[in-house]
Design a protein around this motif. Sequence first.
Motif, PDB file in Angstrom:
ATOM      1  N   LYS A  29      33.042   2.654 -77.927  1.00  0.00           N
ATOM      2  CA  LYS A  29      32.471   3.640 -77.000  1.00  0.00           C
ATOM      3  C   LYS A  29      32.277   2.987 -75.634  1.00  0.00           C
ATOM      4  O   LYS A  29      31.986   1.789 -75.543  1.00  0.00           O
ATOM      5  CB  LYS A  29      31.127   4.157 -77.508  1.00  0.00           C
ATOM      6  CG  LYS A  29      31.183   4.796 -78.895  1.00  0.00           C
ATOM      7  CD  LYS A  29      31.879   6.144 -78.853  1.00  0.00           C
ATOM      8  CE  LYS A  29      31.818   6.821 -80.218  1.00  0.00           C
ATOM      9  NZ  LYS A  29      32.506   8.136 -80.212  1.00  0.00           N
ATOM     10  N   ASN A  30      32.407   3.783 -74.578  1.00  0.00           N
ATOM     11  CA  ASN A  30      32.196   3.198 -73.245  1.00  0.00           C
ATOM     12  C   ASN A  30      30.716   3.234 -72.868  1.00  0.00           C
ATOM     13  O   ASN A  30      29.885   3.792 -73.585  1.00  0.00           O
ATOM     14  CB  ASN A  30      33.088   3.876 -72.203  1.00  0.00           C
ATOM     15  CG  ASN A  30      32.718   5.330 -71.953  1.00  0.00           C
ATOM     16  OD1 ASN A  30      31.548   5.699 -71.946  1.00  0.00           O
ATOM     17  ND2 ASN A  30      33.729   6.172 -71.743  1.00  0.00           N
ATOM     18  N   ILE A  31      30.421   2.699 -71.701  1.00  0.00           N
ATOM     19  CA  ILE A  31      29.025   2.501 -71.295  1.00  0.00           C
ATOM     20  C   ILE A  31      28.464   3.685 -70.508  1.00  0.00           C
ATOM     21  O   ILE A  31      27.278   3.709 -70.175  1.00  0.00           O
ATOM     22  CB  ILE A  31      28.916   1.195 -70.474  1.00  0.00           C
ATOM     23  CG1 ILE A  31      27.481   0.655 -70.476  1.00  0.00           C
ATOM     24  CG2 ILE A  31      29.441   1.406 -69.042  1.00  0.00           C
ATOM     25  CD1 ILE A  31      27.341  -0.725 -69.876  1.00  0.00           C
ATOM     26  N   ASP A  32      29.294   4.695 -70.209  1.00  0.00           N
ATOM     27  CA  ASP A  32      28.863   5.777 -69.328  1.00  0.00           C
ATOM     28  C   ASP A  32      27.628   6.514 -69.848  1.00  0.00           C
ATOM     29  O   ASP A  32      26.707   6.840 -69.079  1.00  0.00           O
ATOM     30  CB  ASP A  32      29.999   6.779 -69.109  1.00  0.00           C
ATOM     31  CG  ASP A  32      31.136   6.178 -68.288  1.00  0.00           C
ATOM     32  OD1 ASP A  32      30.894   5.134 -67.645  1.00  0.00           O
ATOM     33  OD2 ASP A  32      32.249   6.737 -68.294  1.00  0.00           O
ATOM     34  N   ARG A  33      27.596   6.817 -71.135  1.00  0.00           N
ATOM     35  CA  ARG A  33      26.448   7.536 -71.678  1.00  0.00           C
ATOM     36  C   ARG A  33      25.176   6.704 -71.564  1.00  0.00           C
ATOM     37  O   ARG A  33      24.094   7.227 -71.268  1.00  0.00           O
ATOM     38  CB  ARG A  33      26.705   7.910 -73.134  1.00  0.00           C
ATOM     39  CG  ARG A  33      25.577   8.735 -73.743  1.00  0.00           C
ATOM     40  CD  ARG A  33      25.936   9.228 -75.128  1.00  0.00           C
ATOM     41  NE  ARG A  33      24.851   9.999 -75.703  1.00  0.00           N
ATOM     42  CZ  ARG A  33      24.868  10.543 -76.905  1.00  0.00           C
ATOM     43  NH1 ARG A  33      25.953  10.420 -77.662  1.00  0.00           N
ATOM     44  NH2 ARG A  33      23.840  11.210 -77.376  1.00  0.00           N
ATOM     45  N   LEU A  34      25.306   5.401 -71.779  1.00  0.00           N
ATOM     46  CA  LEU A  34      24.152   4.523 -71.635  1.00  0.00           C
ATOM     47  C   LEU A  34      23.642   4.547 -70.201  1.00  0.00           C
ATOM     48  O   LEU A  34      22.430   4.639 -69.959  1.00  0.00           O
ATOM     49  CB  LEU A  34      24.526   3.102 -72.041  1.00  0.00           C
ATOM     50  CG  LEU A  34      23.441   2.031 -71.880  1.00  0.00           C
ATOM     51  CD1 LEU A  34      22.197   2.386 -72.666  1.00  0.00           C
ATOM     52  CD2 LEU A  34      23.974   0.667 -72.303  1.00  0.00           C
ATOM     53  N   PHE A  35      24.542   4.481 -69.236  1.00  0.00           N
ATOM     54  CA  PHE A  35      24.127   4.552 -67.834  1.00  0.00           C
ATOM     55  C   PHE A  35      23.422   5.869 -67.526  1.00  0.00           C
ATOM     56  O   PHE A  35      22.447   5.902 -66.766  1.00  0.00           O
ATOM     57  CB  PHE A  35      25.338   4.383 -66.917  1.00  0.00           C
ATOM     58  CG  PHE A  35      25.809   2.960 -66.759  1.00  0.00           C
ATOM     59  CD1 PHE A  35      24.933   1.893 -66.915  1.00  0.00           C
ATOM     60  CD2 PHE A  35      27.132   2.688 -66.428  1.00  0.00           C
ATOM     61  CE1 PHE A  35      25.371   0.584 -66.765  1.00  0.00           C
ATOM     62  CE2 PHE A  35      27.576   1.386 -66.278  1.00  0.00           C
ATOM     63  CZ  PHE A  35      26.698   0.332 -66.442  1.00  0.00           C
ATOM     64  N   LYS A  36      23.896   6.969 -68.095  1.00  0.00           N
ATOM     65  CA  LYS A  36      23.238   8.273 -67.870  1.00  0.00           C
ATOM     66  C   LYS A  36      21.808   8.257 -68.400  1.00  0.00           C
ATOM     67  O   LYS A  36      20.889   8.806 -67.773  1.00  0.00           O
ATOM     68  CB  LYS A  36      24.039   9.386 -68.538  1.00  0.00           C
ATOM     69  CG  LYS A  36      25.336   9.720 -67.814  1.00  0.00           C
ATOM     70  CD  LYS A  36      26.110  10.821 -68.533  1.00  0.00           C
ATOM     71  CE  LYS A  36      27.425  11.120 -67.816  1.00  0.00           C
ATOM     72  NZ  LYS A  36      28.236  12.142 -68.520  1.00  0.00           N
ATOM     73  N   ASN A  37      21.617   7.622 -69.550  1.00  0.00           N
ATOM     74  CA  ASN A  37      20.266   7.528 -70.110  1.00  0.00           C
ATOM     75  C   ASN A  37      19.366   6.663 -69.226  1.00  0.00           C
ATOM     76  O   ASN A  37      18.189   6.985 -69.013  1.00  0.00           O
ATOM     77  CB  ASN A  37      20.320   6.954 -71.528  1.00  0.00           C
ATOM     78  CG  ASN A  37      20.882   7.932 -72.538  1.00  0.00           C
ATOM     79  OD1 ASN A  37      20.855   9.149 -72.334  1.00  0.00           O
ATOM     80  ND2 ASN A  37      21.400   7.411 -73.636  1.00  0.00           N
ATOM     81  N   ILE A  38      19.917   5.569 -68.702  1.00  0.00           N
ATOM     82  CA  ILE A  38      19.133   4.717 -67.803  1.00  0.00           C
ATOM     83  C   ILE A  38      18.830   5.468 -66.502  1.00  0.00           C
ATOM     84  O   ILE A  38      17.703   5.415 -65.986  1.00  0.00           O
ATOM     85  CB  ILE A  38      19.877   3.400 -67.527  1.00  0.00           C
ATOM     86  CG1 ILE A  38      19.992   2.590 -68.825  1.00  0.00           C
ATOM     87  CG2 ILE A  38      19.155   2.577 -66.448  1.00  0.00           C
ATOM     88  CD1 ILE A  38      20.875   1.362 -68.710  1.00  0.00           C
ATOM     89  N   ASP A  39      19.826   6.182 -65.972  1.00  0.00           N
ATOM     90  CA  ASP A  39      19.619   6.981 -64.762  1.00  0.00           C
ATOM     91  C   ASP A  39      18.436   7.936 -64.933  1.00  0.00           C
ATOM     92  O   ASP A  39      17.650   8.152 -64.000  1.00  0.00           O
ATOM     93  CB  ASP A  39      20.875   7.797 -64.432  1.00  0.00           C
ATOM     94  CG  ASP A  39      22.025   6.929 -63.922  1.00  0.00           C
ATOM     95  OD1 ASP A  39      21.772   5.782 -63.487  1.00  0.00           O
ATOM     96  OD2 ASP A  39      23.181   7.404 -63.979  1.00  0.00           O
TER      97      ASP A  39
END
Length: 320
Positions: A29-39
């Motif tokens: 899986k890529n990191i984009d969803r994690l970044f959205k959660n951090i955002d």
Amino acid sequence: MKVIDHIRKAEAEKRTAFSYEILPPLRGKNIDRLFKNIDALQEFNPIYINITTHRSETVFKETPDGLFKKVTVRSRPGTIAIAAAIKSRYNVNVVPHMLCSGFTKEETEYALIDLQYLGIFDLLVLRGDKAKHEKQFTPSVDGHSHATELQQQINDFNHGILCDGSKTEAYDHKFSYGVAGYPEKHEEAPNMDSDIHFMKQKVDNGAEYIVTQMFFDNTKYFDFVDRCRKEGINVPIIPGLKPITFKSQLTVLPKIFKSDIPQELASELLKCKTDEEAAVVGTEWTIKQSRELIKAGVPNIHYYTLMATQSIKQIATELF
């Protein structure tokens, strides 16, 4: 500033700071969803973000000829790279977990070298869970059996001593670390007195703060702090909270994390017909817990975000 400096600053200013823990994405899986959660949580100015580390597991996969091959896999790789990416993108303290479980002393040393290069000097030091196929914890060959042993390796590294005993130049920046605490006792400890005895060893060995396992009854946390203080453990003890977001967690969380669910909370969750209703109950309960902890003057509340980012955003909006 290191994490302990942020905690001490909040303590001196008589305020409660916000922090949370994340999991690396599943392999593939890529990191984009994690970044959205951090955002979604950045507006609340977290003083640090913890990143879990997951051990490798041994599995048997069937080959085309019908035989089985022993394969080593790790479901969530990339803790160090993710810590570096978050530090660069958000300019926030990141705290990768360092485990005994599944890692050799040499692998730990390489991780410490990489973190030094990246300018990441905060750690959470843990023994970690046993492998899924094990009945009891077994260290890797040439690995550590206890968190205190891992602490000693980090302490030695801070003084320029490598795991083979050779010496190198000591770094200007030293690693600072916290450890885990268990308000309801570690599942393998025979009793709470024994658990606190070993907690004292971790603090005497250099741990600068303690982050607790999740709990749902603040009385358990306050009793734990009192017992620690009586034993001379005077570092900050950071409460770790997790809002319930699914009906199934009423039984799953006590099974996995050995955390009791208070009857008042359990009764409300049993009335829920959907996960959405359960999430509302869980969020309200965690807000109630947080308010009491803030009133008691804790310098930091740490939230576990797994499947709970939106709930934690609601909680943080209310309190931070």
